[in-house]
Design a protein around this motif. Structure first.
Motif, PDB file in Angstrom:
ATOM      1  N   VAL A 275      73.675  47.213  -8.446  1.00  0.00           N
ATOM      2  CA  VAL A 275      73.272  45.808  -8.419  1.00  0.00           C
ATOM      3  C   VAL A 275      73.393  45.175  -9.797  1.00  0.00           C
ATOM      4  N   LEU A 276      72.919  45.869 -10.823  1.00  0.00           N
ATOM      5  CA  LEU A 276      72.986  45.306 -12.173  1.00  0.00           C
ATOM      6  C   LEU A 276      74.429  45.189 -12.662  1.00  0.00           C
ATOM      7  N   GLU A 277      75.270  46.148 -12.313  1.00  0.00           N
ATOM      8  CA  GLU A 277      76.693  46.057 -12.693  1.00  0.00           C
ATOM      9  C   GLU A 277      77.368  44.886 -11.997  1.00  0.00           C
ATOM     10  N   GLU A 278      77.068  44.690 -10.711  1.00  0.00           N
ATOM     11  CA  GLU A 278      77.654  43.554  -9.989  1.00  0.00           C
ATOM     12  C   GLU A 278      77.129  42.236 -10.549  1.00  0.00           C
ATOM     13  N   GLN A 279      75.857  42.199 -10.903  1.00  0.00           N
ATOM     14  CA  GLN A 279      75.300  40.993 -11.511  1.00  0.00           C
ATOM     15  C   GLN A 279      76.014  40.652 -12.824  1.00  0.00           C
ATOM     16  N   GLU A 280      76.284  41.680 -13.615  1.00  0.00           N
ATOM     17  CA  GLU A 280      76.977  41.446 -14.885  1.00  0.00           C
ATOM     18  C   GLU A 280      78.389  40.908 -14.643  1.00  0.00           C
ATOM     19  N   ARG A 281      79.086  41.459 -13.637  1.00  0.00           N
ATOM     20  CA  ARG A 281      80.437  40.970 -13.316  1.00  0.00           C
ATOM     21  C   ARG A 281      80.385  39.531 -12.820  1.00  0.00           C
ATOM     22  N   THR A 282      79.373  39.224 -12.005  1.00  0.00           N
ATOM     23  CA  THR A 282      79.231  37.874 -11.467  1.00  0.00           C
ATOM     24  C   THR A 282      78.981  36.862 -12.575  1.00  0.00           C
ATOM     25  N   LEU A 283      78.095  37.201 -13.514  1.00  0.00           N
ATOM     26  CA  LEU A 283      77.800  36.296 -14.627  1.00  0.00           C
ATOM     27  C   LEU A 283      79.001  36.132 -15.546  1.00  0.00           C
ATOM     28  N   SER A 284      79.752  37.219 -15.750  1.00  0.00           N
ATOM     29  CA  SER A 284      80.938  37.137 -16.605  1.00  0.00           C
ATOM     30  C   SER A 284      82.000  36.252 -15.981  1.00  0.00           C
TER      31      SER A 284
ATOM     32  N   LEU B  66      67.101  36.203  -9.560  1.00  0.00           N
ATOM     33  CA  LEU B  66      67.311  37.596  -9.946  1.00  0.00           C
ATOM     34  C   LEU B  66      68.084  38.331  -8.852  1.00  0.00           C
ATOM     35  N   PRO B  67      68.914  39.307  -9.225  1.00  0.00           N
ATOM     36  CA  PRO B  67      69.460  40.199  -8.203  1.00  0.00           C
ATOM     37  C   PRO B  67      68.295  40.900  -7.514  1.00  0.00           C
ATOM     38  N   VAL B  68      68.434  41.184  -6.235  1.00  0.00           N
ATOM     39  CA  VAL B  68      67.275  41.661  -5.481  1.00  0.00           C
ATOM     40  C   VAL B  68      67.637  42.842  -4.591  1.00  0.00           C
ATOM     41  N   ILE B  69      66.722  43.799  -4.529  1.00  0.00           N
ATOM     42  CA  ILE B  69      66.815  44.915  -3.580  1.00  0.00           C
ATOM     43  C   ILE B  69      65.650  44.781  -2.614  1.00  0.00           C
ATOM     44  N   ALA B  70      65.963  44.586  -1.329  1.00  0.00           N
ATOM     45  CA  ALA B  70      64.942  44.462  -0.291  1.00  0.00           C
ATOM     46  C   ALA B  70      64.712  45.836   0.325  1.00  0.00           C
ATOM     47  N   ILE B  71      63.467  46.293   0.322  1.00  0.00           N
ATOM     48  CA  ILE B  71      63.133  47.647   0.755  1.00  0.00           C
ATOM     49  C   ILE B  71      62.250  47.582   1.996  1.00  0.00           C
ATOM     50  N   SER B  72      62.716  48.216   3.071  1.00  0.00           N
ATOM     51  CA  SER B  72      61.979  48.201   4.343  1.00  0.00           C
ATOM     52  C   SER B  72      62.147  49.545   5.042  1.00  0.00           C
ATOM     53  N   ALA B  73      61.374  49.749   6.113  1.00  0.00           N
ATOM     54  CA  ALA B  73      61.355  51.046   6.793  1.00  0.00           C
ATOM     55  C   ALA B  73      62.735  51.446   7.318  1.00  0.00           C
ATOM     56  N   GLY B  74      63.445  50.521   7.924  1.00  0.00           N
ATOM     57  CA  GLY B  74      64.761  50.861   8.458  1.00  0.00           C
ATOM     58  C   GLY B  74      65.898  50.517   7.533  1.00  0.00           C
ATOM     59  N   GLY B  75      65.591  49.842   6.435  1.00  0.00           N
ATOM     60  CA  GLY B  75      66.629  49.423   5.510  1.00  0.00           C
ATOM     61  C   GLY B  75      67.457  48.267   6.011  1.00  0.00           C
TER      62      GLY B  75
ATOM     63  N   GLN C 199      59.352  48.463 -24.298  1.00  0.00           N
ATOM     64  CA  GLN C 199      60.428  47.597 -23.827  1.00  0.00           C
ATOM     65  C   GLN C 199      59.961  46.150 -23.745  1.00  0.00           C
ATOM     66  N   VAL C 200      60.790  45.237 -24.216  1.00  0.00           N
ATOM     67  CA  VAL C 200      60.478  43.813 -24.151  1.00  0.00           C
ATOM     68  C   VAL C 200      61.599  43.097 -23.403  1.00  0.00           C
ATOM     69  N   GLY C 201      61.309  41.913 -22.928  1.00  0.00           N
ATOM     70  CA  GLY C 201      62.311  41.152 -22.202  1.00  0.00           C
ATOM     71  C   GLY C 201      61.824  40.769 -20.828  1.00  0.00           C
ATOM     72  N   LYS C 202      62.436  39.740 -20.300  1.00  0.00           N
ATOM     73  CA  LYS C 202      62.063  39.264 -18.974  1.00  0.00           C
ATOM     74  C   LYS C 202      62.645  40.182 -17.898  1.00  0.00           C
ATOM     75  N   PRO C 203      62.104  40.116 -16.670  1.00  0.00           N
ATOM     76  CA  PRO C 203      62.654  40.938 -15.591  1.00  0.00           C
ATOM     77  C   PRO C 203      64.143  40.667 -15.388  1.00  0.00           C
ATOM     78  N   ASN C 204      64.878  41.735 -15.036  1.00  0.00           N
ATOM     79  CA  ASN C 204      66.314  41.567 -14.785  1.00  0.00           C
ATOM     80  C   ASN C 204      66.722  41.967 -13.376  1.00  0.00           C
ATOM     81  N   ILE C 205      65.749  42.367 -12.551  1.00  0.00           N
ATOM     82  CA  ILE C 205      66.025  42.717 -11.161  1.00  0.00           C
ATOM     83  C   ILE C 205      64.718  42.625 -10.375  1.00  0.00           C
ATOM     84  N   ALA C 206      64.816  42.247  -9.102  1.00  0.00           N
ATOM     85  CA  ALA C 206      63.628  42.167  -8.241  1.00  0.00           C
ATOM     86  C   ALA C 206      63.691  43.247  -7.174  1.00  0.00           C
ATOM     87  N   LEU C 207      62.566  43.931  -6.981  1.00  0.00           N
ATOM     88  CA  LEU C 207      62.403  44.876  -5.874  1.00  0.00           C
ATOM     89  C   LEU C 207      61.354  44.280  -4.945  1.00  0.00           C
ATOM     90  N   VAL C 208      61.731  43.976  -3.713  1.00  0.00           N
ATOM     91  CA  VAL C 208      60.793  43.348  -2.786  1.00  0.00           C
ATOM     92  C   VAL C 208      60.539  44.273  -1.613  1.00  0.00           C
TER      93      VAL C 208
END
Length: 375
Positions: A363-372, A321-330, A285-294
């Motif tokens: 997240v990726l679907e919402e990002q696509e709608r937002t960019l469109s 980038l669209p982002v998903i923040a991951i923590s113990a309690g969410g 797979q090639v290409g720049k990142p399209n989502i961030a997981l923090v």
């Protein structure tokens, strides 16, 4: 005898020259280890009689067990060969309680598995709620009945405890219990087989407790997948291996979209999310990142993790980038100023793999709608 020969010629014991006799196999494996090796093989034979038992896939079950044993042995190796041998046995046996429950009550255990999957919960939690015990508790009595060494009991029974609870519950065996707990979490993150529990767990506290050298963990990531593949052919019947599927490939396909994550944390070397994403990565797979997981461990991390994200995006040639923040309690998120212009979600850890797949898609679907809409 044939399995013992194959085991002695596996990457775990191989010293270059092939063993062609039981005598040579015993000498290579070692007198102190041979009894345990035979007992381990006997247990595997006993619970490898069918492809599915109470909803458990026995092939994937034993792949997970073998991986956990190999990882535990490597983690314990700095303490000596005897500790490494015991740790490997603990890894192989740690989830046998699930096989016993599935064998004793197949219909009930199938319901447990289905409930865990539909509710996206760790399997041990659902076992406890529906069966009034989990698979680890079953093992205390079983190990005594099988006359396994007493040193194996507590680490196996308590391998799902957090680092803090391990210190409080089994202070005299905290290193052994933490070693097995971490090995189990790493086998999950590396998607090596499955014991029916498709959950990803945090590992930072266990790594800190064991004072793990990052180089040791990188060696495990690099070498254990191939060792697991080799050893499963040695320890399982070859007739059982024809239709084997790889869990990392199955989960990579499950996303059904381009998943090119930028993983950010303050301790990336001890981040199970980074390890998971490395296993999911398609080398073609090639290409720049399209989502961030923090990964945010606590409220104090929000600002430095946010800065680390900005720095990582700049280095990758991307921004916002669209982002998903991951923590113990969410509930922990990046600072408002950093996410106000991004598609973002919060997610808790431990998490089910299906939850990650679903959240990434959303997240990726919402990002696509937002960019469109902005175009």
């Amino acid at each position: 005898a044939l399995k013992l020969l194959r085991l002695s010629n596996s990457t775990v014991y191989n010293r270059g020259e092939q063993c062609d006799s039981i005598k040579k196999a015993v000498l290579r494996i070692g007198g102190s280890q041979i009894k345990q090796a035979v007992m381990n093989l006997s247990v595997i034979d006993q619970f490898s009689c069918s492809d599915a038992m109470g909803g458990l896939d026995t092939k994937h079950f034993w792949e997970h067990a073998i991986a956990c044993g190999l990882i535990a042995g490597r983690l314990a190796k700095p303490r000596g060969d005897e500790f490494a041998d015991s740790a490997m046995t603990m890894g192989l046996l740690h989830d046998i309680g699930r096989m016993i429950l599935a064998h004793a009550a197949p219909d009930e255990y199938r319901q447990v598995l289905e409930t865990a999957r539909s509710m996206e919960l760790p399997l041990e939690q659902v076992e406890k709620r529906m069966l009034m015990m989990d698979h680890a508790e079953v093992m205390d009595r079983i190990l005594r009945t099988w006359q396994f060494p007493k040193a194996l009991f507590n680490p196996i029974v308590f391998h799902h405890l957090s680092a803090g609870n391990i210190r409080r519950t089994v202070p005299q065996e905290s290193q052994e219990a933490a070693t097995l707990a971490l090995a189990n979490c790493l086998a999950h993150a590396m998607l090596l087989g499955s014991s029916g529990n498709e959950t990803i767990y945090p590992i930072e506290d266990l790594c800190d407790m064991l004072r793990l050298d990052p180089k040791q963990l990188l060696a495990i990531e690099r070498e254990v997948p191939d060792e697991t593949s080799d050893l499963k052919f040695s320890m399982l019947s070859r007739s059982d291996l024809g239709s084997w599927t790889e869990r990392d490939a199955e989960w990579a396909d499950a996303f059904g979209c381009e998943f090119r994550p930028l993983v950010v944390s303050l301790k990336p070397e001890f981040d199970s999310i980074r390890i998971l994403c490395e296993r999911l990565k398609d080398p073609m797979q090639v290409g720049k990142p399209n989502i961030a997981l923090v990964r945010i461990r606590n409220a104090r991390d929000r600002v430095p993790v946010g800065q680390a994200l900005v720095d990582a995006e700049r280095a990758a040639g991307v921004e916002n980038l669209p982002v998903i923040a991951i923590s113990a309690g969410g509930e922990l998120a990046l600072e408002h100023g950093l996410v106000s212009k991004r598609v973002n979600r919060n997610m808790r850890i431990p998490f089910a793999m299906s939850r990650l797949v679903r959240t990434v898609r959303e997240v990726l679907e919402e990002q696509e709608r937002t960019l469109s809409a902005a175009a």
